[in-house]
Scaffold this motif. Structure first.
Motif, PDB file in Angstrom:
ATOM      1  N   ASN A  38       0.827  -1.214   0.000  1.00 11.71           N
ATOM      2  CA  ASN A  38       0.000   0.000   0.000  1.00 11.71           C
ATOM      3  C   ASN A  38       0.859   1.261   0.000  1.00 11.71           C
ATOM      4  N   ILE A  39       1.681   1.407  -1.009  1.00 10.05           N
ATOM      5  CA  ILE A  39       2.603   2.532  -1.124  1.00 10.05           C
ATOM      6  C   ILE A  39       1.805   3.840  -1.115  1.00 10.05           C
ATOM      7  N   PRO A  40       2.092   4.703  -0.150  1.00 12.11           N
ATOM      8  CA  PRO A  40       1.292   5.936  -0.024  1.00 12.11           C
ATOM      9  C   PRO A  40       1.646   6.965  -1.095  1.00 12.11           C
ATOM     10  N   VAL A  49      -6.867  12.838 -15.007  1.00 13.37           N
ATOM     11  CA  VAL A  49      -7.884  12.761 -13.954  1.00 13.37           C
ATOM     12  C   VAL A  49      -7.221  12.307 -12.653  1.00 13.37           C
ATOM     13  N   GLU A  50      -7.409  13.085 -11.593  1.00 18.50           N
ATOM     14  CA  GLU A  50      -6.871  12.670 -10.298  1.00 18.50           C
ATOM     15  C   GLU A  50      -7.647  11.451  -9.809  1.00 18.50           C
ATOM     16  N   ARG A  51      -6.908  10.413  -9.440  1.00 15.79           N
ATOM     17  CA  ARG A  51      -7.533   9.156  -9.009  1.00 15.79           C
ATOM     18  C   ARG A  51      -6.746   8.560  -7.841  1.00 15.79           C
ATOM     19  N   GLU A  52      -7.409   7.683  -7.119  1.00 12.32           N
ATOM     20  CA  GLU A  52      -6.715   6.881  -6.118  1.00 12.32           C
ATOM     21  C   GLU A  52      -5.892   5.821  -6.847  1.00 12.32           C
ATOM     22  N   LEU A  53      -4.693   5.584  -6.352  1.00 12.83           N
ATOM     23  CA  LEU A  53      -3.877   4.476  -6.850  1.00 12.83           C
ATOM     24  C   LEU A  53      -3.187   3.844  -5.655  1.00 12.83           C
ATOM     25  N   ASP A  54      -3.730   2.730  -5.214  1.00 16.66           N
ATOM     26  CA  ASP A  54      -3.175   1.969  -4.104  1.00 16.66           C
ATOM     27  C   ASP A  54      -2.466   0.763  -4.712  1.00 16.66           C
ATOM     28  N   HIS A  55      -1.152   0.711  -4.527  1.00 13.55           N
ATOM     29  CA  HIS A  55      -0.406  -0.397  -5.113  1.00 13.55           C
ATOM     30  C   HIS A  55       0.638  -0.928  -4.144  1.00 13.55           C
ATOM     31  N   THR A  56       1.026  -2.154  -4.387  1.00 14.28           N
ATOM     32  CA  THR A  56       2.045  -2.854  -3.618  1.00 14.28           C
ATOM     33  C   THR A  56       3.124  -3.290  -4.595  1.00 14.28           C
ATOM     34  N   SER A  57       4.387  -3.148  -4.194  1.00 13.16           N
ATOM     35  CA  SER A  57       5.493  -3.525  -5.077  1.00 13.16           C
ATOM     36  C   SER A  57       6.531  -4.356  -4.338  1.00 13.16           C
ATOM     37  N   ALA A  58       7.146  -5.266  -5.074  1.00 13.72           N
ATOM     38  CA  ALA A  58       8.291  -6.045  -4.597  1.00 13.72           C
ATOM     39  C   ALA A  58       9.476  -5.683  -5.479  1.00 13.72           C
ATOM     40  N   LYS A 163      24.045  -9.079  -3.571  1.00 17.01           N
ATOM     41  CA  LYS A 163      25.430  -9.544  -3.433  1.00 17.01           C
ATOM     42  C   LYS A 163      25.638 -10.266  -2.110  1.00 17.01           C
ATOM     43  N   ASP A 164      24.969  -9.799  -1.062  1.00 17.39           N
ATOM     44  CA  ASP A 164      25.140 -10.358   0.283  1.00 17.39           C
ATOM     45  C   ASP A 164      24.226 -11.538   0.570  1.00 17.39           C
ATOM     46  N   TYR A 165      23.283 -11.819  -0.298  1.00 17.85           N
ATOM     47  CA  TYR A 165      22.260 -12.839  -0.040  1.00 17.85           C
ATOM     48  C   TYR A 165      22.891 -14.217   0.162  1.00 17.85           C
ATOM     49  N   ARG A 166      22.467 -14.893   1.222  1.00 16.69           N
ATOM     50  CA  ARG A 166      23.032 -16.196   1.575  1.00 16.69           C
ATOM     51  C   ARG A 166      21.961 -17.284   1.709  1.00 16.69           C
ATOM     52  N   GLY A 167      20.824 -17.100   1.075  1.00 15.66           N
ATOM     53  CA  GLY A 167      19.849 -18.178   1.034  1.00 15.66           C
ATOM     54  C   GLY A 167      18.768 -18.148   2.084  1.00 15.66           C
ATOM     55  N   SER A 168      18.628 -17.069   2.822  1.00 12.43           N
ATOM     56  CA  SER A 168      17.527 -16.979   3.776  1.00 12.43           C
ATOM     57  C   SER A 168      16.239 -16.686   3.006  1.00 12.43           C
ATOM     58  N   ASP A 169      15.171 -16.418   3.715  1.00  7.07           N
ATOM     59  CA  ASP A 169      13.904 -16.100   3.069  1.00  7.07           C
ATOM     60  C   ASP A 169      14.117 -14.925   2.111  1.00  7.07           C
ATOM     61  N   PRO A 170      13.724 -15.067   0.842  1.00  2.51           N
ATOM     62  CA  PRO A 170      13.981 -13.989  -0.120  1.00  2.51           C
ATOM     63  C   PRO A 170      12.957 -12.852  -0.082  1.00  2.51           C
ATOM     64  N   ILE A 171      11.984 -12.919   0.812  1.00  2.00           N
ATOM     65  CA  ILE A 171      10.934 -11.904   0.878  1.00  2.00           C
ATOM     66  C   ILE A 171      11.046 -11.136   2.192  1.00  2.00           C
ATOM     67  N   HIS A 172      11.195  -9.814   2.083  1.00  2.00           N
ATOM     68  CA  HIS A 172      11.311  -8.942   3.258  1.00  2.00           C
ATOM     69  C   HIS A 172      10.317  -7.788   3.105  1.00  2.00           C
ATOM     70  N   THR A 173       9.564  -7.525   4.128  1.00  2.00           N
ATOM     71  CA  THR A 173       8.592  -6.430   4.076  1.00  2.00           C
ATOM     72  C   THR A 173       9.257  -5.148   4.552  1.00  2.00           C
ATOM     73  N   ILE A 174       9.032  -4.066   3.791  1.00  2.00           N
ATOM     74  CA  ILE A 174       9.537  -2.740   4.147  1.00  2.00           C
ATOM     75  C   ILE A 174       8.364  -1.781   4.158  1.00  2.00           C
ATOM     76  N   ARG A 175       8.614  -0.585   4.625  1.00  2.00           N
ATOM     77  CA  ARG A 175       7.548   0.430   4.647  1.00  2.00           C
ATOM     78  C   ARG A 175       8.028   1.675   3.926  1.00  2.00           C
ATOM     79  N   MET A 176       7.223   2.147   3.028  1.00  2.00           N
ATOM     80  CA  MET A 176       7.513   3.423   2.351  1.00  2.00           C
ATOM     81  C   MET A 176       6.579   4.466   2.923  1.00  2.00           C
ATOM     82  N   THR A 177       7.116   5.655   3.159  1.00  2.00           N
ATOM     83  CA  THR A 177       6.300   6.722   3.739  1.00  2.00           C
ATOM     84  C   THR A 177       6.006   7.805   2.745  1.00  2.00           C
TER      85      THR A 177
END
Length: 177
Positions: A38-40, A49-58, A163-177
Motif C-alpha cells: 500500500n505505497i502511499p 484525472v486525479e484518481r486513487e492508486l493503491d499499489h504494492t510492489s516487490a 550480493k550479500d544474499y546467503r539463502g535466507s527467506d527472499p521476501i522482506h517487508t519494508i515500509r515506504m512513507t
C-alpha cells in the motif's frame, strides 16, 4: 527519446507480488525482494484525472537491473489497467524505468513524440514518478523518475542485498512513507 539512458528496472504487473517474487527467485535466482505494501501517494493523475492508486510492489535485483513486481490493490482505472484490464485475468511485463534529470521536461519530450503522460504521481515525501505511454511503439510503458539521493540509495541497497544474499527467506517487508 531517452538520450540513450540505460534501463534501470523492468517491472511486471501481477496479481500477488510476493508469489511472483518468490517464483522469479526460484526460476532465475533474483532477489532478495523488498515488499512495500500500500505505497502511499500524495497525488496520482491518470490520463488527466486525479484518481486513487493503491499499489504494492516487490523490488529485487536481477543481474544488473532491478526487477519490480507490482499489484494494484484498489479497483478502477490506472496505467496498470490500461495495459491489463480489470477482470481480464491477464498479467505481464508493464514498464521499464529510467532515470531522467527532469520528469516533467522528459514527459513533454515523450508527448511530443506521440507517447502521452499516462500517470504523474507524487509520493508523500514529494518524490515524483511518471509513466509515458510508449505502448504503441514498445508494447509497454516507460517510467520516469529523477535519481534523488533516496532513490539512488534504495537501488544501491537492493543491489547490495543481492550480493550479500546467503539463502535466507527472499521476501522482506519494508515500509515506504
Amino acid at each position: 527519446m531517452t538520450g540513450g539512458l540505460p534501463i534501470r528496472q523492468v517491472a511486471f504487473f501481477v496479481e500477488d507480488v510476493r508469489a511472483a517474487a518468490r517464483a522469479h527467485h526460484e526460476a532465475f535466482g533474483s532477489g532478495p525482494f523488498f515488499v512495500a505494501d500500500n505505497i502511499p501517494l500524495a497525488r496520482a493523475v491518470h490520463r488527466g484525472v486525479e484518481r486513487e492508486l493503491d499499489h504494492t510492489s516487490a523490488y529485487g535485483q536481477w543481474g544488473e537491473v532491478m526487477v519490480e513486481f507490482v499489484a494494484q490493490n484498489n479497483p478502477g482505472p490506472s496505467p496498470f489497467r490500461d495495459l491489463y484490464p480489470e477482470g481480464s485475468g491477464r498479467w505481464g511485463m508493464h514498464h521499464v524505468a529510467i532515470f531522467v534529470d527532469d520528469v516533467d521536461a522528459e514527459l513533454a519530450k515523450f508527448a511530443a513524440r506521440g507517447a502521452p503522460c499516462a500517470l504523474r504521481a507524487e509520493m508523500n515525501d514529494g518524490f515524483v514518478f511518471a509513466f509515458a505511454d510508449t505502448t504503441a511503439t514498445m508494447g509497454l510503458f516507460a517510467e520516469l523518475y529523477a535519481p534523488t539521493k533516496t532513490l539512488v540509495d534504495f537501488y544501491a541497497m537492493v543491489a547490495q542485498a543481492a550480493k550479500d544474499y546467503r539463502g535466507s527467506d527472499p521476501i522482506h517487508t519494508i515500509r515506504m512513507t
